[in-house]
Design a protein around this motif. Sequence first.
Motif, PDB file in Angstrom:
ATOM      1  N   THR A  20      13.842  11.662   3.591  1.00  0.00           N
ATOM      2  CA  THR A  20      14.779  10.737   2.954  1.00  0.00           C
ATOM      3  C   THR A  20      14.573   9.365   3.576  1.00  0.00           C
ATOM      4  O   THR A  20      13.939   9.238   4.635  1.00  0.00           O
ATOM      5  CB  THR A  20      16.251  11.163   3.168  1.00  0.00           C
ATOM      6  N   LEU A  21      15.122   8.357   2.928  1.00  0.00           N
ATOM      7  CA  LEU A  21      14.987   6.988   3.437  1.00  0.00           C
ATOM      8  C   LEU A  21      15.644   6.818   4.803  1.00  0.00           C
ATOM      9  O   LEU A  21      15.295   5.908   5.553  1.00  0.00           O
ATOM     10  CB  LEU A  21      15.573   5.991   2.439  1.00  0.00           C
ATOM     11  N   THR A  26       8.872   8.173  12.064  1.00  0.00           N
ATOM     12  CA  THR A  26       7.795   8.999  12.619  1.00  0.00           C
ATOM     13  C   THR A  26       7.580  10.279  11.808  1.00  0.00           C
ATOM     14  O   THR A  26       6.501  10.856  11.858  1.00  0.00           O
ATOM     15  CB  THR A  26       8.060   9.358  14.094  1.00  0.00           C
ATOM     16  N   SER A  27       8.582  10.691  11.021  1.00  0.00           N
ATOM     17  CA  SER A  27       8.443  11.912  10.224  1.00  0.00           C
ATOM     18  C   SER A  27       7.466  11.736   9.061  1.00  0.00           C
ATOM     19  O   SER A  27       7.014  12.721   8.485  1.00  0.00           O
ATOM     20  CB  SER A  27       9.803  12.389   9.706  1.00  0.00           C
ATOM     21  N   VAL A  28       7.132  10.498   8.705  1.00  0.00           N
ATOM     22  CA  VAL A  28       6.187  10.250   7.611  1.00  0.00           C
ATOM     23  C   VAL A  28       4.916   9.552   8.100  1.00  0.00           C
ATOM     24  O   VAL A  28       4.075   9.148   7.300  1.00  0.00           O
ATOM     25  CB  VAL A  28       6.841   9.442   6.453  1.00  0.00           C
ATOM     26  N   MET A  29       4.768   9.418   9.411  1.00  0.00           N
ATOM     27  CA  MET A  29       3.594   8.763   9.988  1.00  0.00           C
ATOM     28  C   MET A  29       2.525   9.804  10.297  1.00  0.00           C
ATOM     29  O   MET A  29       2.816  10.867  10.825  1.00  0.00           O
ATOM     30  CB  MET A  29       3.967   8.041  11.292  1.00  0.00           C
ATOM     31  N   GLY A 124      13.048   4.223   5.224  1.00  0.00           N
ATOM     32  CA  GLY A 124      13.355   3.100   4.336  1.00  0.00           C
ATOM     33  C   GLY A 124      12.809   1.780   4.842  1.00  0.00           C
ATOM     34  O   GLY A 124      12.374   0.934   4.053  1.00  0.00           O
ATOM     35  N   HIS A 125      12.798   1.586   6.168  1.00  0.00           N
ATOM     36  CA  HIS A 125      12.244   0.360   6.744  1.00  0.00           C
ATOM     37  C   HIS A 125      10.736   0.274   6.480  1.00  0.00           C
ATOM     38  O   HIS A 125      10.214  -0.799   6.175  1.00  0.00           O
ATOM     39  CB  HIS A 125      12.489   0.294   8.263  1.00  0.00           C
ATOM     40  N   ILE A 126      10.054   1.402   6.593  1.00  0.00           N
ATOM     41  CA  ILE A 126       8.609   1.432   6.383  1.00  0.00           C
ATOM     42  C   ILE A 126       8.293   1.164   4.913  1.00  0.00           C
ATOM     43  O   ILE A 126       7.397   0.380   4.590  1.00  0.00           O
ATOM     44  CB  ILE A 126       8.000   2.777   6.843  1.00  0.00           C
ATOM     45  N   VAL A 127       9.054   1.800   4.013  1.00  0.00           N
ATOM     46  CA  VAL A 127       8.861   1.577   2.578  1.00  0.00           C
ATOM     47  C   VAL A 127       9.031   0.087   2.267  1.00  0.00           C
ATOM     48  O   VAL A 127       8.207  -0.520   1.586  1.00  0.00           O
ATOM     49  CB  VAL A 127       9.837   2.441   1.740  1.00  0.00           C
ATOM     50  N   SER A 128      10.087  -0.506   2.791  1.00  0.00           N
ATOM     51  CA  SER A 128      10.358  -1.927   2.563  1.00  0.00           C
ATOM     52  C   SER A 128       9.228  -2.796   3.117  1.00  0.00           C
ATOM     53  O   SER A 128       8.790  -3.753   2.469  1.00  0.00           O
ATOM     54  CB  SER A 128      11.692  -2.299   3.212  1.00  0.00           C
ATOM     55  N   GLN A 163       6.556  12.738  -0.029  1.00  0.00           N
ATOM     56  CA  GLN A 163       7.621  13.329   0.788  1.00  0.00           C
ATOM     57  C   GLN A 163       9.016  12.957   0.282  1.00  0.00           C
ATOM     58  O   GLN A 163       9.942  13.732   0.425  1.00  0.00           O
ATOM     59  CB  GLN A 163       7.447  12.906   2.250  1.00  0.00           C
ATOM     60  N   LEU A 164       9.141  11.758  -0.273  1.00  0.00           N
ATOM     61  CA  LEU A 164      10.437  11.323  -0.813  1.00  0.00           C
ATOM     62  C   LEU A 164      10.695  11.920  -2.196  1.00  0.00           C
ATOM     63  O   LEU A 164      11.834  11.948  -2.658  1.00  0.00           O
ATOM     64  CB  LEU A 164      10.506   9.798  -0.916  1.00  0.00           C
TER      65      LEU A 164
END
Length: 186
Positions: A20-21, A26-29, A124-128, A163-164
């Motif tokens: 989730t956002l 680190t969970s999506v890195m 969400g910060h990474i997406v942005s 993942q999202l």
Amino acid sequence: MLQAGVGYAQPTQAIPERATLDDSATSVMTDLTRVTAVIILPGDTVDEAHRRMVQRGVRMLLVVDQDRKVVGLITATDILGEKPVLAASERGIRREEVLVRDIMTPQERLQVLAMAEVRAAKVGHIVSTLQQAGRQHAMVVDHDVKGRQTVRGLFSATQIARQLGATIQTSEIARTFSEIESQLLR
């Protein structure tokens, strides 16, 4: 005696299927302390880079020199877009002769995220950040005991979107067309 058809151990990173956002960034890195980076040399052809991407199921390669120092990166967008055609016409060579170094993003033009900041960030910060930069990928650096940078991880908009369970729109393609336009105006 080694039996026929034996594989070998490789580092694995358990990436959660869903994110989730608000989850930790680190969970999506892709953590390069747990997953081997897919690399290419600057003197390899762009066709070889594309083959490697397809074989390994990635859309970005770290470009490294003979000492395995990062000198740039190359993405599927670079390879499949107009960059190889422009490089070939600029240099007066066939498209098949275009090398990774001709179209890669060199190290001095790579923006990076600090691992210390990533640890405190949310997905969400990474997406942005990817959207604002108009990029499909972001590189994460950490520092060794002597204070030197080392590439620690990578973010991929495609992987994060998977993942999202959502689409992440970045403007990398539009940015590429503006790069083409500026090349044509030269």
